[in-house]
Design a protein around this motif. Structure first.
Motif, PDB file in Angstrom:
ATOM      1  N   GLU A 263       6.275   2.755   7.527  1.00 27.00           N
ATOM      2  CA  GLU A 263       7.354   3.720   7.669  1.00 27.00           C
ATOM      3  C   GLU A 263       7.991   3.968   6.310  1.00 27.00           C
ATOM      4  O   GLU A 263       8.247   3.018   5.556  1.00 27.00           O
ATOM      5  CB  GLU A 263       8.390   3.199   8.661  1.00 27.00           C
ATOM      6  N   GLN A 268      12.766   7.102   0.091  1.00 28.78           N
ATOM      7  CA  GLN A 268      11.512   7.862  -0.019  1.00 28.78           C
ATOM      8  C   GLN A 268      11.635   9.193   0.716  1.00 28.78           C
ATOM      9  O   GLN A 268      11.206  10.232   0.221  1.00 28.78           O
ATOM     10  CB  GLN A 268      10.342   7.060   0.557  1.00 28.78           C
ATOM     11  N   GLY A 294       6.752  -0.680  -7.274  1.00 30.54           N
ATOM     12  CA  GLY A 294       6.503  -1.001  -5.882  1.00 30.54           C
ATOM     13  C   GLY A 294       7.404  -0.285  -4.891  1.00 30.54           C
ATOM     14  O   GLY A 294       7.375  -0.561  -3.697  1.00 30.54           O
ATOM     15  N   GLY A 296       7.177   2.686  -4.065  1.00 30.14           N
ATOM     16  CA  GLY A 296       6.384   3.639  -3.297  1.00 30.14           C
ATOM     17  C   GLY A 296       6.560   5.090  -3.711  1.00 30.14           C
ATOM     18  O   GLY A 296       6.758   5.973  -2.884  1.00 30.14           O
ATOM     19  N   LYS A 297       6.452   5.329  -5.004  1.00 28.38           N
ATOM     20  CA  LYS A 297       6.623   6.699  -5.497  1.00 28.38           C
ATOM     21  C   LYS A 297       5.390   7.568  -5.210  1.00 28.38           C
ATOM     22  O   LYS A 297       5.511   8.756  -4.970  1.00 28.38           O
ATOM     23  CB  LYS A 297       6.881   6.684  -7.015  1.00 28.38           C
ATOM     24  N   THR A 298       4.218   6.920  -5.248  1.00 27.50           N
ATOM     25  CA  THR A 298       2.983   7.701  -5.144  1.00 27.50           C
ATOM     26  C   THR A 298       2.927   8.503  -3.853  1.00 27.50           C
ATOM     27  O   THR A 298       2.614   9.695  -3.867  1.00 27.50           O
ATOM     28  CB  THR A 298       1.759   6.759  -5.197  1.00 27.50           C
ATOM     29  N   PRO A 451      10.348  -1.045   0.093  1.00 26.92           N
ATOM     30  CA  PRO A 451       9.749  -1.062   1.431  1.00 26.92           C
ATOM     31  C   PRO A 451      10.089  -2.364   2.153  1.00 26.92           C
ATOM     32  O   PRO A 451      10.180  -3.423   1.529  1.00 26.92           O
ATOM     33  CB  PRO A 451       8.257  -0.976   1.142  1.00 26.92           C
ATOM     34  N   ARG A 454       8.527  -6.119   1.981  1.00 22.27           N
ATOM     35  CA  ARG A 454       8.455  -6.873   0.724  1.00 22.27           C
ATOM     36  C   ARG A 454       9.239  -8.175   0.797  1.00 22.27           C
ATOM     37  O   ARG A 454      10.338  -8.218   1.328  1.00 22.27           O
ATOM     38  CB  ARG A 454       9.016  -6.035  -0.439  1.00 22.27           C
ATOM     39  N   ASP A 574      -2.139  -1.995  -8.405  1.00 25.79           N
ATOM     40  CA  ASP A 574      -1.811  -2.445  -7.061  1.00 25.79           C
ATOM     41  C   ASP A 574      -2.869  -3.399  -6.520  1.00 25.79           C
ATOM     42  O   ASP A 574      -3.947  -2.997  -6.114  1.00 25.79           O
ATOM     43  CB  ASP A 574      -1.703  -1.200  -6.164  1.00 25.79           C
TER      44      ASP A 574
HETATM   45  P1  ADP Z   1       5.173   2.569  -7.381  1.00 29.86           P
HETATM   46  O1  ADP Z   1       6.468   3.194  -7.024  1.00 29.86           O
HETATM   47  O2  ADP Z   1       5.353   1.344  -8.198  1.00 29.86           O
HETATM   48  O3  ADP Z   1       4.214   3.560  -7.988  1.00 29.86           O
HETATM   49  P2  ADP Z   1       3.289   2.597  -5.265  1.00 29.86           P
HETATM   50  O4  ADP Z   1       3.455   4.009  -4.946  1.00 29.86           O
HETATM   51  O5  ADP Z   1       2.072   2.190  -6.009  1.00 29.86           O
HETATM   52  O6  ADP Z   1       4.571   2.056  -6.010  1.00 29.86           O
HETATM   53  O7  ADP Z   1       3.408   1.773  -3.925  1.00 29.86           O
HETATM   54  C1  ADP Z   1       3.147   0.405  -3.884  1.00 29.86           C
HETATM   55  C2  ADP Z   1       2.489   0.015  -2.563  1.00 29.86           C
HETATM   56  O8  ADP Z   1       3.421   0.129  -1.507  1.00 29.86           O
HETATM   57  C3  ADP Z   1       1.329   0.879  -2.209  1.00 29.86           C
HETATM   58  O9  ADP Z   1       0.324   0.057  -1.697  1.00 29.86           O
HETATM   59  C4  ADP Z   1       1.888   1.791  -1.131  1.00 29.86           C
HETATM   60  O10 ADP Z   1       0.888   2.248  -0.243  1.00 29.86           O
HETATM   61  C5  ADP Z   1       2.876   0.894  -0.445  1.00 29.86           C
HETATM   62  N1  ADP Z   1       4.020   1.573   0.172  1.00 29.86           N
HETATM   63  C6  ADP Z   1       4.607   2.724  -0.226  1.00 29.86           C
HETATM   64  N2  ADP Z   1       5.639   3.022   0.576  1.00 29.86           N
HETATM   65  C7  ADP Z   1       5.732   2.030   1.481  1.00 29.86           C
HETATM   66  C8  ADP Z   1       6.624   1.770   2.577  1.00 29.86           C
HETATM   67  N3  ADP Z   1       7.614   2.587   2.872  1.00 29.86           N
HETATM   68  N4  ADP Z   1       6.415   0.643   3.297  1.00 29.86           N
HETATM   69  C9  ADP Z   1       5.406  -0.195   3.000  1.00 29.86           C
HETATM   70  N5  ADP Z   1       4.529  -0.008   1.991  1.00 29.86           N
HETATM   71  C10 ADP Z   1       4.692   1.087   1.233  1.00 29.86           C
END
Ligand code: ADP
Ligand code: MG
Length: 709
Positions: A263, A268, A294, A296-298, A451, A454, A574
């Motif tokens: 979620e 986000q 971590g 979850g920006k991507t 998230p 964590r 990751d």
């Molecule tokens: P960063 O912001 O450091 O670029 P990422 O986008 O690489 O972080 O996300 C890190 C990990 O967390 C990835 O494996 C992603 O799929 C996962 N992720 C992203 N959003 C969530 C969320 N809301 N809950 C759980 N896991 C998430």
């Protein structure tokens, strides 16, 4: 009024052979000279009677030259000038080396002011090579002295250009200095700032430290104001450009979000919303998404790209390294699922289309025909030969590593009439007020919340005596199936001169090699001595991208338990199964950077650890590291880091284009706010600054200056 643009050649007291030397310090005009600010002041504000001189002190005395003589020491080819200077309380010996001309200049009977250090040796007390200047009267106070009284400026110097010489050039100009002030008088008054002339005067020769501070504040304000004006104008320019309007399709986005394996956090969602709203505008988005590692920006950026794709346009996702581009490609493939969109990967060493390895030319053709919706890659995507059919959205990951020019190149790529929307992602948590200064032309989305799944990462500073136990702990983790990152900093150059060379391109190679050496040494140590029974791999900057990708893939597939690396894995990697981040010589890294490393672990359900190996027993240093143990908020750590290292070091001055003084004042939030407010008011009242010709002129040269960062 003095004409600041006049060349310093016009000054009577500049010798022509000094011109190239001054040019090396960037001093060509009177303006350059006046804006060559002191780095500090030598405090000679207290003139003392000669009888009160004590050994070891820096003193300022005034007296009459009672005796003067020159002596040559032949074997050493050295000259010694000896003098005796006295006031009504006593006399003191003065010694200069290799400056025989002083004997001519300071004849017996001359009145002189001396500033320098008092030493004591077997012959008694003496002043060692003091700075001197002739005076008219002995007044026991510093009446407008240039070199030896009051707060005396010490400047950035270069060979042949000493502070004394600079004072000799600058001081006369300051007398009755009147320079045109580009700021409106009311603005200066309103904020209680000194006039420009006064500020220039006081920054070179302040009567007190307080005066120096006030002067600096005024001069920093000028720079901050220009910076804000530049940002506002840039924003205005962007708002006048056209971008493709991407309509928000609620059903599409909701169905994508509902298919995600997790979620989205509230932050986000908000960020995604902001991005989707921007995409709906007819002018380009210019947004920075800040979020701790971590956070979850991507996936948030991907939501924007999906919307763009379904509206029939292309997006580019640019990563700073091949490893990262690869990883993004994989993650996005998984998140998107099969057949939802067409995605491509284009890096220097490979090309992929929907998980199939393809020929680069083939992929480029597909891109040109509009058959690829999202192109993920390194800077290879902006190189010649890559043409897009209808690029509408550009995402730049970890934009700290990209230059302004690369960004501009991408933006240009769209076509004659429209520019793409631009979103940059950064894990450097820049406090909002600072971000507004440095990236004033950007909108900002901040993801603070982590998230839910964590865990808190346990952070420990490991002193030399705890090494053995810690290695055992690491071994146990690996044996139980987890994985470990080991980061080592490059070995410090022992030769200080080598350190200076770090500016040229040549030296970049040196750094790389130093890093490689550090990694190789650590790899050898860990794989042969400490963990001969475990599988250890290494990764460094001298490896071919393909090799690096393979190692990362193998690490991801758990072929190795331990990966020794330079800071290349700092951004973005990751590996959810990795639970230990071990940093060797961690005291060599900044707090923000260490926090980034820490973000590499704790990405899955396992308890994770950040082990900061420290090779020093220095309490202060380990205290600094403790900040990481206690705090896991990247924004707070960034502030601490900035306070410790200074904003310039933290951001890299080049990156922002801010002059040093303004850089130093970045901690002064009030001043930034004032500059921001005034810039707004000015442009509101006079959008083209036509009634402020001087300011306009300053702004134009400031823009030229920061354009070529
Ligand atoms: P960063 O912001 O450091 O670029 P990422 O986008 O690489 O972080 O996300 C890190 C990990 O967390 C990835 O494996 C992603 O799929 C996962 N992720 C992203 N959003 C969530 C969320 N809301 N809950 C759980 N896991 C998430
Ligand atoms: Mg990332």
């Amino acid at each position: 009024m003095i004409d600041l643009s006049l060349s310093i050649e016009q000054l009577k007291n500049v010798g022509s052979r000094n011109l190239p030397r001054l040019a090396r310090l960037g001093i060509k005009t009177i303006r350059d000279l006046l804006w060559h600010f002191p780095v500090r002041y030598e405090d000679y504000s207290r003139v003392i009677p000669i009888s009160e001189i004590e050994p070891g002190q820096k003193v300022n005395v005034q007296g009459e030259v009672l005796k003067m003589s020159n002596r040559m020491i032949f074997p050493k080819r050295m000259s010694i000038t000896n003098a005796l200077v006295g006031d009504e309380t006593g006399a003191v010996k003065v010694v200069w080396f290799n400056q025989p001309f002083i004997a001519n200049s300071l004849k017996e009977g001359t009145l002189v002011s001396l500033a320098g250090k008092a030493n004591l040796d077997k012959h008694g007390l003496y002043l060692s090579s003091p700075t001197y200047e002739k005076i008219q009267d002995i007044e026991f106070k510093n009446y407008n002295l240039t070199h030896t009284g009051g707060l005396i400026p010490i400047y950035p110097e270069t060979e042949g250009v000493t502070s004394k010489y600079l004072r000799f050039l600058i001081k006369p100009i300051l007398k009755d200095l009147e320079v045109p002030d580009p700021l409106p008088e009311e603005m200066v008054k309103k904020h209680n700032l000194p006039s420009l002339s006064e500020a220039l005067n006081k920054i070179h020769y302040p009567a007190s430290n307080q005066e120096a501070e006030t002067a600096k504040e005024r001069l920093a304000f000028d720079d901050l104001l220009l910076f804000q004006l530049k940002a506002l104008l840039e924003r205005r320019r962007l708002n006048q450009l056209k971008s493709v309007r991407i309509k928000f399709d609620k059903d599409l986005i909701q169905s994508f979000i509902s298919r995600l394996p997790f979620e989205l956090t509230k932050d986000q969602k908000v960020a995604a919303w902001e991005i989707l709203k921007d995409l709906e505008k007819t002018y380009p988005m210019n947004r920075l998404m800040e979020g701790d590692v971590g956070s979850g920006k991507t996936v948030v950026a991907l939501i924007g790209a999906i919307q763009v794709a379904k509206a029939g346009h292309q997006s580019v996702f640019m990563a700073p390294t091949e490893v990262l581009a690869n990883q993004h490609f994989k993650t996005m493939s998984e998140l998107l699922g099969n057949g939802f969109l067409n995605i491509g990967l284009l890096t220097g060493s490979e090309a992929k289309f929907n998980n199939e390895i393809v020929d680069k030319t083939n992929l480029k053709n597909k891109i040109a025909k509009g058959e690829v919706d999202i192109i993920i890659g390194t800077h290879a995507v902006i190189q010649k030969g890559v043409h897009f059919k209808n690029l509408a959205f550009v995402i730049i990951d970890e934009q700290h590593r990209f230059g302004v020019s690369q960004r501009a190149a991408l933006v240009k790529n769209t076509g004659p009439d429209t520019v793409p929307h631009l979103l940059s992602l950064t894990a450097t948590p820049i406090p909002r007020t600072l971000a507004l200064t440095i990236y004033g032309d950007l909108d900002i989305s901040i993801i603070k919340e982590k998230p839910k799944n964590r865990q808190k990462i346990i952070t420990k500073v490991v002193s030399p005596s705890q090494r053995k136990v810690t290695y055992k702990f690491i071994r146990d983790e690996v044996i139980s199936g987890r994985q470990v990152f080991v980061i080592c900093p490059r070995i410090e150059a022992s030769d200080p001169k080598a350190e200076i060379k770090t500016k040229g391109p040549q030296s970049k190679m040196n750094i790389l090699w130093a890093e490689v050496k550090a990694v190789q040494d650590e790899y050898k140590k860990l794989s042969e001595e400490i963990f001969p029974d475990l599988k250890v791999a290494m990764l460094h900057g001298k490896m071919k991208p393909k090799e690096k990708n393979e190692i990362m893939d193998n690490f991801k597939n758990k072929k190795y338990g331990i990966l020794v690396s330079t800071s290349v894995i700092e951004v973005g990697v990751d590996i959810p199964n990795a639970t230990i981040m071990m940093v060797e010589n961690s005291e060599r890294f900044g707090l923000a950077q260490l926090h980034q490393f820490r973000g590499r672990v704790g990405r899955d359900k396992y308890q994770s650890y950040c082990l900061l190996f420290s090779s020093t027993a220095d309490k202060n240093i380990n205290q600094r590291l403790k900040a990481l143990v206690e705090c896991d908020d990247g924004f707070l750590l960034a502030e601490k880091d900035m306070a410790i290292r200074g904003a310039g070091e933290f951001f890299g001055v080049k990156q922002s284009g801010l002059p040093d003084l303004a850089m130093a004042s970045l901690a002064n939030v009030e001043l930034i706010k004032k500059a921001r407010l005034e810039a707004r008011l000015l442009l509101k009242e006079d959008p083209n600054l036509n009634s402020y010709p001087l300011l306009k002129e300053r702004l134009e040269s400031f823009q030229r200056l920061t354009h070529f960062e």
